[in-house]
Design a protein around this motif. Structure first.
Motif, PDB file in Angstrom:
ATOM      1  N   LEU A 132      -0.488  50.579  10.671  1.00 52.96           N
ATOM      2  CA  LEU A 132      -1.559  50.993   9.776  1.00 52.96           C
ATOM      3  C   LEU A 132      -2.838  50.184   9.998  1.00 52.96           C
ATOM      4  O   LEU A 132      -3.941  50.691   9.783  1.00 52.96           O
ATOM      5  CB  LEU A 132      -1.113  50.874   8.315  1.00 52.96           C
ATOM      6  CG  LEU A 132      -0.289  52.052   7.800  1.00 52.96           C
ATOM      7  CD1 LEU A 132       0.128  51.819   6.358  1.00 52.96           C
ATOM      8  CD2 LEU A 132      -1.054  53.355   7.922  1.00 52.96           C
ATOM      9  N   THR A 133      -2.686  48.942  10.415  1.00 54.01           N
ATOM     10  CA  THR A 133      -3.866  48.155  10.771  1.00 54.01           C
ATOM     11  C   THR A 133      -4.631  48.839  11.900  1.00 54.01           C
ATOM     12  O   THR A 133      -5.860  48.979  11.865  1.00 54.01           O
ATOM     13  CB  THR A 133      -3.467  46.730  11.195  1.00 54.01           C
ATOM     14  OG1 THR A 133      -2.778  46.083  10.121  1.00 54.01           O
ATOM     15  CG2 THR A 133      -4.696  45.911  11.561  1.00 54.01           C
ATOM     16  N   LEU A 134      -3.894  49.279  12.902  1.00 49.69           N
ATOM     17  CA  LEU A 134      -4.510  49.976  14.029  1.00 49.69           C
ATOM     18  C   LEU A 134      -5.111  51.312  13.581  1.00 49.69           C
ATOM     19  O   LEU A 134      -6.234  51.663  13.975  1.00 49.69           O
ATOM     20  CB  LEU A 134      -3.468  50.201  15.122  1.00 49.69           C
ATOM     21  CG  LEU A 134      -3.947  50.921  16.383  1.00 49.69           C
ATOM     22  CD1 LEU A 134      -5.046  50.116  17.070  1.00 49.69           C
ATOM     23  CD2 LEU A 134      -2.773  51.151  17.339  1.00 49.69           C
ATOM     24  N   ALA A 135      -4.378  52.045  12.733  1.00 54.65           N
ATOM     25  CA  ALA A 135      -4.864  53.352  12.272  1.00 54.65           C
ATOM     26  C   ALA A 135      -6.139  53.209  11.445  1.00 54.65           C
ATOM     27  O   ALA A 135      -7.072  54.011  11.578  1.00 54.65           O
ATOM     28  CB  ALA A 135      -3.780  54.048  11.452  1.00 54.65           C
ATOM     29  N   ALA A 136      -6.199  52.181  10.591  1.00 56.74           N
ATOM     30  CA  ALA A 136      -7.396  51.955   9.775  1.00 56.74           C
ATOM     31  C   ALA A 136      -8.589  51.584  10.653  1.00 56.74           C
ATOM     32  O   ALA A 136      -9.717  52.013  10.411  1.00 56.74           O
ATOM     33  CB  ALA A 136      -7.131  50.865   8.750  1.00 56.74           C
ATOM     34  N   THR A 137      -8.324  50.796  11.684  1.00 52.51           N
ATOM     35  CA  THR A 137      -9.394  50.384  12.590  1.00 52.51           C
ATOM     36  C   THR A 137      -9.984  51.578  13.340  1.00 52.51           C
ATOM     37  O   THR A 137     -11.203  51.685  13.511  1.00 52.51           O
ATOM     38  CB  THR A 137      -8.853  49.358  13.604  1.00 52.51           C
ATOM     39  OG1 THR A 137      -8.311  48.235  12.888  1.00 52.51           O
ATOM     40  CG2 THR A 137      -9.957  48.873  14.528  1.00 52.51           C
ATOM     41  N   LEU A 138      -9.120  52.496  13.754  1.00 52.16           N
ATOM     42  CA  LEU A 138      -9.568  53.618  14.584  1.00 52.16           C
ATOM     43  C   LEU A 138      -9.941  54.863  13.786  1.00 52.16           C
ATOM     44  O   LEU A 138     -10.765  55.658  14.240  1.00 52.16           O
ATOM     45  CB  LEU A 138      -8.466  53.980  15.589  1.00 52.16           C
ATOM     46  CG  LEU A 138      -8.048  52.900  16.583  1.00 52.16           C
ATOM     47  CD1 LEU A 138      -6.912  53.403  17.462  1.00 52.16           C
ATOM     48  CD2 LEU A 138      -9.236  52.451  17.432  1.00 52.16           C
ATOM     49  N   GLY A 139      -9.349  55.032  12.584  1.00 48.61           N
ATOM     50  CA  GLY A 139      -9.472  56.318  11.918  1.00 48.61           C
ATOM     51  C   GLY A 139     -10.187  56.362  10.590  1.00 48.61           C
ATOM     52  O   GLY A 139     -10.332  57.442  10.008  1.00 48.61           O
ATOM     53  N   VAL A 140     -10.641  55.207  10.063  1.00 49.14           N
ATOM     54  CA  VAL A 140     -11.301  55.198   8.753  1.00 49.14           C
ATOM     55  C   VAL A 140     -12.767  54.826   8.918  1.00 49.14           C
ATOM     56  O   VAL A 140     -13.083  53.690   9.299  1.00 49.14           O
ATOM     57  CB  VAL A 140     -10.616  54.214   7.781  1.00 49.14           C
ATOM     58  CG1 VAL A 140     -11.356  54.188   6.442  1.00 49.14           C
ATOM     59  CG2 VAL A 140      -9.159  54.608   7.564  1.00 49.14           C
ATOM     60  N   PRO A 141     -13.679  55.749   8.624  1.00 48.94           N
ATOM     61  CA  PRO A 141     -15.110  55.414   8.692  1.00 48.94           C
ATOM     62  C   PRO A 141     -15.547  54.658   7.432  1.00 48.94           C
ATOM     63  O   PRO A 141     -14.803  54.587   6.450  1.00 48.94           O
ATOM     64  CB  PRO A 141     -15.771  56.798   8.742  1.00 48.94           C
ATOM     65  CG  PRO A 141     -14.846  57.670   7.952  1.00 48.94           C
ATOM     66  CD  PRO A 141     -13.454  57.154   8.234  1.00 48.94           C
ATOM     67  N   GLU A 142     -16.732  54.107   7.479  1.00 46.67           N
ATOM     68  CA  GLU A 142     -17.297  53.450   6.289  1.00 46.67           C
ATOM     69  C   GLU A 142     -17.890  54.521   5.380  1.00 46.67           C
ATOM     70  O   GLU A 142     -18.817  55.232   5.765  1.00 46.67           O
ATOM     71  CB  GLU A 142     -18.369  52.433   6.687  1.00 46.67           C
ATOM     72  CG  GLU A 142     -18.968  51.692   5.513  1.00 46.67           C
ATOM     73  CD  GLU A 142     -17.898  51.002   4.686  1.00 46.67           C
ATOM     74  OE1 GLU A 142     -17.638  51.484   3.561  1.00 46.67           O
ATOM     75  OE2 GLU A 142     -17.316  50.016   5.169  1.00 46.67           O
ATOM     76  N   THR A 143     -17.340  54.662   4.170  1.00 46.80           N
ATOM     77  CA  THR A 143     -17.806  55.685   3.225  1.00 46.80           C
ATOM     78  C   THR A 143     -18.703  55.120   2.134  1.00 46.80           C
ATOM     79  O   THR A 143     -19.184  55.869   1.288  1.00 46.80           O
ATOM     80  CB  THR A 143     -16.603  56.384   2.556  1.00 46.80           C
ATOM     81  OG1 THR A 143     -15.823  55.406   1.844  1.00 46.80           O
ATOM     82  CG2 THR A 143     -15.726  57.067   3.597  1.00 46.80           C
TER      83      THR A 143
END
Length: 392
Positions: A168-179
């Protein structure tokens, strides 16, 4: 991609609880601890989640959502590894607190991101959709835990959670933009943050929805913390059979969360919440009367628990949608207060479900009924006068 990642983030902390529920009796035996002491591992995690949300939510209003999220998931992976290596009950409890503190980032920031992007019915529909992912946690988690226990010890369960945290650390780094862009971020001091939290606490409608959700959340955790003992020690199920029953209850909750999303096309979130609360109260009162009368048999207990747990699928999406829509400018702080209230109530209640020992379902059933009744009472009093379209 964002939908999938947010669903996983919102479900990781509950997954960390549900995965090891089938192992509670074996942890009790291996570490020579009573049922109530073992349940403190749940309490510690819940308190950690509560405190973590209260800190991370307001910080994300000032610093944005991405960086606190990535840091939190990294810490969750490390805390899970410490749980796997814990040599004693008290060290396990401490590691579980750390797991809760860090896992809180996934819950509060997933809620805040939805609050950044959606309002009212749109938020309620999005929260319902998130249950397609996050709602799988209580279905899959005990099945995974039960399967692992057939071949390995409970420590392997926490090793799996450590690997999940890293993913999930990797997924958050790659898949979550700044909203939450810089121009919308809070720039005040700690005192201003505390004043904001104070203003939220004095907002009657907001706190009405928050407290309603917290009481129902506590009722759910009465079930979560004692269900493994009730099904295995009282009703005689094996860990694998308990995992199947627990998963079926959670599947019902997942299905009703999607029914809720459909019903939002013609009904307001508040209307659906009121109906769901009434069903939960009816099922929980029937369960309490049944158990206190001594009629503790598998079929009626399972049917009534299914009705209660499944209907929470219509409570869980509507509460945050109604509450966060009232405070669109401070989604992080509002989500933090919502989360801390829920998990603090859950942490306080969880050990009480086991005070009667391992051989009775009465404390759990009575707690669920009392808390459901209190949730309905708060909803009827503190949110009175709210328009049915207050979260459209």
């Amino acid at each position: 991609m964002l939908f999938l990642v947010l669903g996983a983030l919102s479900g990781i902390a509950p997954f960390s609880i549900d995965t090891y529920l089938p192992a509670l009796p074996s942890i009790s035996r291996e570490l020579s601890a009573s049922a109530s002491t073992v349940q403190l591992t749940i309490t510690a995690c819940l308190l950690g989640i509560a405190v973590g949300q209260l800190v991370i939510g307001p910080l994300s209003d000032r610093w944005g959502r991405r960086q606190p999220l990535i840091a939190g998931m990294t810490a969750f992976a490390l805390s899970s590894l410490l749980c796997a290596l814990a040599p004693s009950m008290w060290l396990l409890i401490a590691a579980r607190a750390g797991q809760g503190l860090s896992g809180a980032a996934g819950i509060v920031l997933a809620n805040a991101i939805v609050g950044d992007l959606h309002r009212g019915r749109g938020a309620a529909r999005y929260f319902s959709r998130l249950w397609l992912i996050g709602g799988l946690a209580p279905i899959v988690a005990p099945l995974v835990g039960g399967a692992i226990l057939q071949f390995a010890t409970w420590r392997v369960v926490f090793g799996l959670l450590a690997a999940g945290g890293a993913a999930l650390t990797l997924a958050a780094t790659l898949g979550v933009p700044e909203t939450h862009p810089r121009e919308r971020r809070s720039r005040g001091s700690l005192m201003l943050t505390l004043r904001l939290l104070g203003s939220l606490l004095s907002h009657r409608l907001f706190m009405g929805y928050v407290l309603t959700g917290a009481l129902m959340f506590a009722a759910m955790f009465s079930y979560l913390s004692d269900s493994s003992f009730v099904y295995q020690d009282v009703l005689g199920l094996t860990p694998a059979a308990f995992a199947l029953v627990f998963g079926a209850n959670s599947a019902g909750q997942l299905v009703l969360s999607q029914v809720n999303g459909r019903l939002l096309r013609s009904h307001s979130p508040r209307q659906l919440l009121g109906v769901a609360l009434a069903i939960c109260l009816a099922a929980s009162v029937a369960l309490a009367l049944l158990v206190t009368a001594g009629a503790t048999s598998f079929l009626p207990v399972t049917v009534l628990l299914f009705a209660f747990v499944a209907t929470l699928g219509m409570v869980n999406p509507n509460v945050p949608a109604l509450a966060l829509t009232l405070e669109p400018g401070h989604a992080g702080s509002a989500a933090a207060l919502l989360g801390v209230t829920q998990f603090a109530c859950g942490a306080a209640i969880a050990p009480l479900a086991g005070i009667g020992g391992n051989g009775t379902a009465a404390p759990m059933a009575l707690l669920i009924a009392v808390l459901s009744g209190a949730g309905v009472l708060v909803f009827l009093t503190l949110t009175r006068g709210a328009a049915p379209f207050d979260a459209e």
